[in-house]
Design a protein around this motif. Structure first.
Motif, mmCIF file in Angstrom:
data_model
loop_
_atom_site.group_PDB
_atom_site.id
_atom_site.type_symbol
_atom_site.label_atom_id
_atom_site.label_comp_id
_atom_site.label_asym_id
_atom_site.label_seq_id
_atom_site.Cartn_x
_atom_site.Cartn_y
_atom_site.Cartn_z
ATOM 1 N N GLY A 216 67.580 -17.704 1.618
ATOM 2 C CA GLY A 216 67.005 -17.369 2.571
ATOM 3 C C GLY A 216 65.601 -17.829 3.177
ATOM 4 O O GLY A 216 64.557 -17.705 2.461
ATOM 5 N N LEU A 217 65.660 -18.296 4.565
ATOM 6 C CA LEU A 217 64.604 -18.591 4.784
ATOM 7 C C LEU A 217 63.779 -17.904 5.935
ATOM 8 O O LEU A 217 64.666 -17.448 7.288
ATOM 9 C CB LEU A 217 65.223 -20.073 6.010
ATOM 10 C CG LEU A 217 63.664 -21.182 6.046
ATOM 11 C CD1 LEU A 217 63.389 -21.921 5.127
ATOM 12 C CD2 LEU A 217 64.651 -22.350 7.097
ATOM 13 N N PHE A 227 54.894 -12.794 -1.285
ATOM 14 C CA PHE A 227 56.632 -12.459 -1.393
ATOM 15 C C PHE A 227 56.544 -14.338 -1.061
ATOM 16 O O PHE A 227 56.796 -15.128 -0.076
ATOM 17 C CB PHE A 227 57.609 -11.670 -0.291
ATOM 18 C CG PHE A 227 56.560 -10.468 -0.625
ATOM 19 C CD1 PHE A 227 57.220 -9.908 -2.233
ATOM 20 C CD2 PHE A 227 56.156 -9.858 0.386
ATOM 21 C CE1 PHE A 227 56.455 -8.768 -2.335
ATOM 22 C CE2 PHE A 227 55.829 -7.982 -0.397
ATOM 23 C CZ PHE A 227 56.076 -7.876 -1.331
ATOM 24 N N ARG A 228 58.440 -14.270 -1.647
ATOM 25 C CA ARG A 228 58.867 -15.611 -1.905
ATOM 26 C C ARG A 228 60.574 -15.772 -0.919
ATOM 27 O O ARG A 228 61.084 -14.673 -1.277
ATOM 28 C CB ARG A 228 58.817 -16.882 -2.809
ATOM 29 C CG ARG A 228 57.440 -17.122 -3.436
ATOM 30 C CD ARG A 228 57.411 -17.678 -4.609
ATOM 31 N NE ARG A 228 56.246 -18.092 -4.645
ATOM 32 C CZ ARG A 228 55.133 -17.219 -5.500
ATOM 33 N NH1 ARG A 228 56.000 -15.265 -5.789
ATOM 34 N NH2 ARG A 228 54.437 -16.440 -5.670
ATOM 35 N N ASN A 229 60.597 -17.316 -0.951
ATOM 36 C CA ASN A 229 62.427 -16.824 0.081
ATOM 37 C C ASN A 229 62.926 -16.239 -0.448
ATOM 38 O O ASN A 229 62.950 -17.276 -2.129
ATOM 39 C CB ASN A 229 62.648 -18.011 0.776
ATOM 40 C CG ASN A 229 61.478 -18.354 2.147
ATOM 41 O OD1 ASN A 229 61.861 -17.481 2.779
ATOM 42 N ND2 ASN A 229 61.185 -19.461 2.001
ATOM 43 N N ALA A 253 65.529 -7.023 -6.113
ATOM 44 C CA ALA A 253 65.682 -5.894 -4.417
ATOM 45 C C ALA A 253 67.003 -6.643 -3.654
ATOM 46 O O ALA A 253 67.214 -7.299 -3.857
ATOM 47 C CB ALA A 253 64.833 -5.589 -2.806
ATOM 48 N N MET A 254 68.265 -5.617 -3.252
ATOM 49 C CA MET A 254 69.691 -6.336 -3.179
ATOM 50 C C MET A 254 69.810 -5.685 -1.484
ATOM 51 O O MET A 254 70.686 -6.278 -0.994
ATOM 52 C CB MET A 254 70.443 -5.487 -3.779
ATOM 53 C CG MET A 254 70.668 -6.088 -6.065
ATOM 54 S SD MET A 254 71.052 -5.049 -6.622
ATOM 55 C CE MET A 254 69.936 -4.017 -7.519
ATOM 56 N N ASN A 255 68.961 -4.901 -1.092
ATOM 57 C CA ASN A 255 68.804 -4.218 0.148
ATOM 58 C C ASN A 255 68.316 -5.643 1.077
ATOM 59 O O ASN A 255 67.919 -6.706 0.831
ATOM 60 C CB ASN A 255 67.974 -3.879 0.850
ATOM 61 C CG ASN A 255 68.998 -2.105 0.479
ATOM 62 O OD1 ASN A 255 70.846 -1.809 0.411
ATOM 63 N ND2 ASN A 255 68.764 -1.058 -0.550
ATOM 64 N N THR A 256 69.496 -6.218 1.989
ATOM 65 C CA THR A 256 68.705 -7.603 3.069
ATOM 66 C C THR A 256 67.238 -7.816 3.710
ATOM 67 O O THR A 256 66.157 -8.045 3.011
ATOM 68 C CB THR A 256 69.951 -7.572 4.255
ATOM 69 O OG1 THR A 256 71.332 -7.349 3.864
ATOM 70 C CG2 THR A 256 69.530 -9.029 5.251
ATOM 71 N N ASN A 257 66.381 -6.017 4.119
ATOM 72 C CA ASN A 257 65.066 -6.111 4.101
ATOM 73 C C ASN A 257 64.319 -6.260 2.589
ATOM 74 O O ASN A 257 63.446 -6.695 3.020
ATOM 75 C CB ASN A 257 65.291 -4.683 4.946
ATOM 76 C CG ASN A 257 65.737 -4.462 5.628
ATOM 77 O OD1 ASN A 257 67.290 -5.121 6.257
ATOM 78 N ND2 ASN A 257 64.811 -3.434 6.375
ATOM 79 N N GLY A 258 65.138 -5.849 1.744
ATOM 80 C CA GLY A 258 64.452 -5.956 0.643
ATOM 81 C C GLY A 258 64.297 -7.436 -0.099
ATOM 82 O O GLY A 258 62.915 -8.089 -0.111
ATOM 83 N N PHE A 259 64.964 -7.884 -0.193
ATOM 84 C CA PHE A 259 65.458 -9.184 -0.846
ATOM 85 C C PHE A 259 64.756 -10.633 0.423
ATOM 86 O O PHE A 259 64.141 -11.010 -0.195
ATOM 87 C CB PHE A 259 66.451 -10.006 -1.647
ATOM 88 C CG PHE A 259 68.050 -10.089 -0.326
ATOM 89 C CD1 PHE A 259 68.027 -10.904 0.176
ATOM 90 C CD2 PHE A 259 68.921 -8.760 -0.590
ATOM 91 C CE1 PHE A 259 68.601 -11.364 1.278
ATOM 92 C CE2 PHE A 259 70.113 -9.532 0.583
ATOM 93 C CZ PHE A 259 70.140 -10.900 1.669
ATOM 94 N N GLY A 263 61.033 -10.613 -1.968
ATOM 95 C CA GLY A 263 61.729 -11.521 -2.854
ATOM 96 C C GLY A 263 59.771 -10.961 -4.077
ATOM 97 O O GLY A 263 58.499 -12.661 -3.760
ATOM 98 N N SER A 264 60.091 -11.096 -4.888
ATOM 99 C CA SER A 264 58.559 -11.122 -5.719
ATOM 100 C C SER A 264 58.663 -12.538 -6.642
ATOM 101 O O SER A 264 57.831 -13.436 -7.818
ATOM 102 C CB SER A 264 57.930 -10.374 -6.579
ATOM 103 O OG SER A 264 59.142 -9.642 -7.135
#
Lengths: 282, 181
Positions: A216-217, A227-229, A253-259, A263-264
């Protein structure tokens, strides 16, 4: 001259003896068929794939992301800790799915809708287009820490277009322009409305297993964001009624907003997470 | 002489125009279920079949993607990993009904033997002396019957993990109601 007349008069006979029966029925071209099995799982790894649940079928997906591998044997490579998401997806029709999920990452409840707009057709339209929307409620935010918290701050939204193409029987690719909005963001400088483009693919290594990856970019991440891509790599294993996906990702995280937003982990120092998605159809 | 040739030509024209029966909505089912497991069964209602009633020649063609299963995932697995319908889109049978004459056929089933070749998944097997029932009612010629094949005959590999749930012996049932072409 007479011979020629004979020849022409007997022409139907000559023709039909040469023409076998099969060729009379084997006339319809097999084109204009929908392309199947672009992706087998509802997700590539983290990103939604263009696969939908069929009409009147219910799929239950259990997803786990374990703790960071970085801590090694101390946390048994992360297996001591786990984030779990339970997700039910129902096919109202072959083209419309609704889903309800609960993730232990920020105790998020999620309601989602996925709908197929256009399907890739052999010698026809070259892509499959699917829309995906979700509505999230973060129930982990606490008034004790955030005294000004109102209910609206718990809410988040996702809107996504998934565009996939099955290049050949082994390779499928997807691109996913994404807009998501969180009413509360952890980093003050971060815009609440965020944009990202997802890239994903599936490559079949055997008849029943494939290599899957997605990335995810993020397009407007705040400069000071920790947070990172998200980059994820995994294997899909098909066993009849279900698809088992195992993978490594730098997002818990597994929800779109989360990952996409939170993304840590970091691939460069081994701060990644092992996980799996297990789906079962009812 | 000339006239007799013309007469012969007319006869051939006539007979050839009227000696074939055809359907595009023939039904083929196959089943590879194992008792007490989920049924593995598919149905195709758009199979084409043709018979030449002059000599008993018979041919049939089914598109693999036309087979419908109980659930979509099974259908997808079947097309993608077992039948590989992108590579082998058709199943074809070509054969000969022995001692066939239209005169023998009434509105009650008459039994015949059929020999032929069945091609599926790029492999061809011979089917010998298989029983078929034929009747004719209201100008509709119906051919029905069944036969057994093995998945391994067609190089279809059933993975270990599902071996107990899919039968190696597959029963194929067919029914073609054909109209004069």
């Amino acid at each position: 001259m007479r011979h020629i007349i004979y020849f022409f008069l007997c022409f139907p006979f000559i023709i039909s003896s040469q023409n076998d029966l099969l060729s009379e029925i084997d006339t319809e071209p097999t084109k204009n068929k929908k392309v199947i099995a672009t992706f087998k799982g509802l997700k590539i790894v983290n990103f939604e794939s263009t696969k939908l649940v069929s009409k009147q079928e219910l799929t239950f997906i259990v997803s786990h992301r374990f703790g960071s591998l970085k801590n090694g044997i101390d946390t048994f490579f992360g297996l001591d800790e786990a984030v779990t998401r339970l997700n039910f997806v129902y096919g109202i029709s072959d083209r419309i799915n609704i889903g309800l999920s609960r993730s232990s990452f920020l105790k998020i409840y999620e309601l989602s809708g996925k709908y197929k707009l256009i399907e890739q057709v052999e010698n026809g339209f070259p892509f499959t287009l699917v829309g995906y929307n979700s509505f999230l409620i973060n129930t982990a935010l606490d008034k004790k820490n955030l005294p000004l918290l109102e209910f609206k701050h718990r809410l988040g939204y996702t809107a996504q277009i998934l565009i996939s193409k099955k290049i050949n029987s082994n390779l499928s690719l997807e691109i996913a322009p994404t807009f998501f909005h969180d009413n509360y963001v952890l980093v003050n400088n971060q815009d609440n409305s965020q944009f990202a483009i997802g890239f994903g693919g599936r490559y079949k290594l055997g008849k029943r297993w494939s290599l899957n990856t997605d990335y995810g970019l993020h397009l407007n991440r705040a400069n000071n964001s920790p947070f990172r891509n998200p980059l994820s790599i995994g294997i899909d294993l098909e066993t009849g009624g279900h698809v088992f996906q195992m993978h490594f990702s730098n997002s818990l995280a597994m929800n779109t907003n989360g990952f996409l937003g939170q993304g840590s982990g970091d691939w460069s120092n081994g701060d990644i997470f092992f996980g799996f998605n297990l789906s079962r159809r009812f | 002489m000339k006239y007799s040739a013309i007469i012969i030509a007319f006869i051939t024209l006539n007979t050839f125009a009227q000696t074939k029966y055809l359907t595009k909505t023939g039904v083929v089912n196959f089943e590879a279920s194992v008792p007490s497991f989920e049924e593995v069964k598919a149905n195709n209602k758009s199979v084409t079949a043709i018979i030449n009633t002059e000599n008993g020649e018979f041919a049939s063609l089914a598109l693999i993607k036309g087979f419908r299963f109980k659930n979509a995932l099974m259908e997808e697995h079947f097309n993608e990993n077992y039948a590989e319908s992108d590579k082998y889109p058709k199943a074809i049978f070509k054969g000969q009904i022995n001692d066939f004459t239209l005169k023998k056929i009434t509105n009650k089933d008459t039994s015949f033997n059929i020999d032929g070749n069945l091609t599926f998944h790029g492999k061809t097997i011979e089917i010998k002396a298989n029983k078929v029932s034929i009747n004719i009612k209201n100008e509709i010629l119906t051919i029905s019957g069944n036969f057994l094949v093995k998945a391994s005959d067609f190089d279809i590999d059933i993975p270990k993990i599902v071996k107990s749930k899919i039968s190696e012996n597959i029963k194929v049932i067919f029914n073609f109601s054909m109209l004069k072409k």
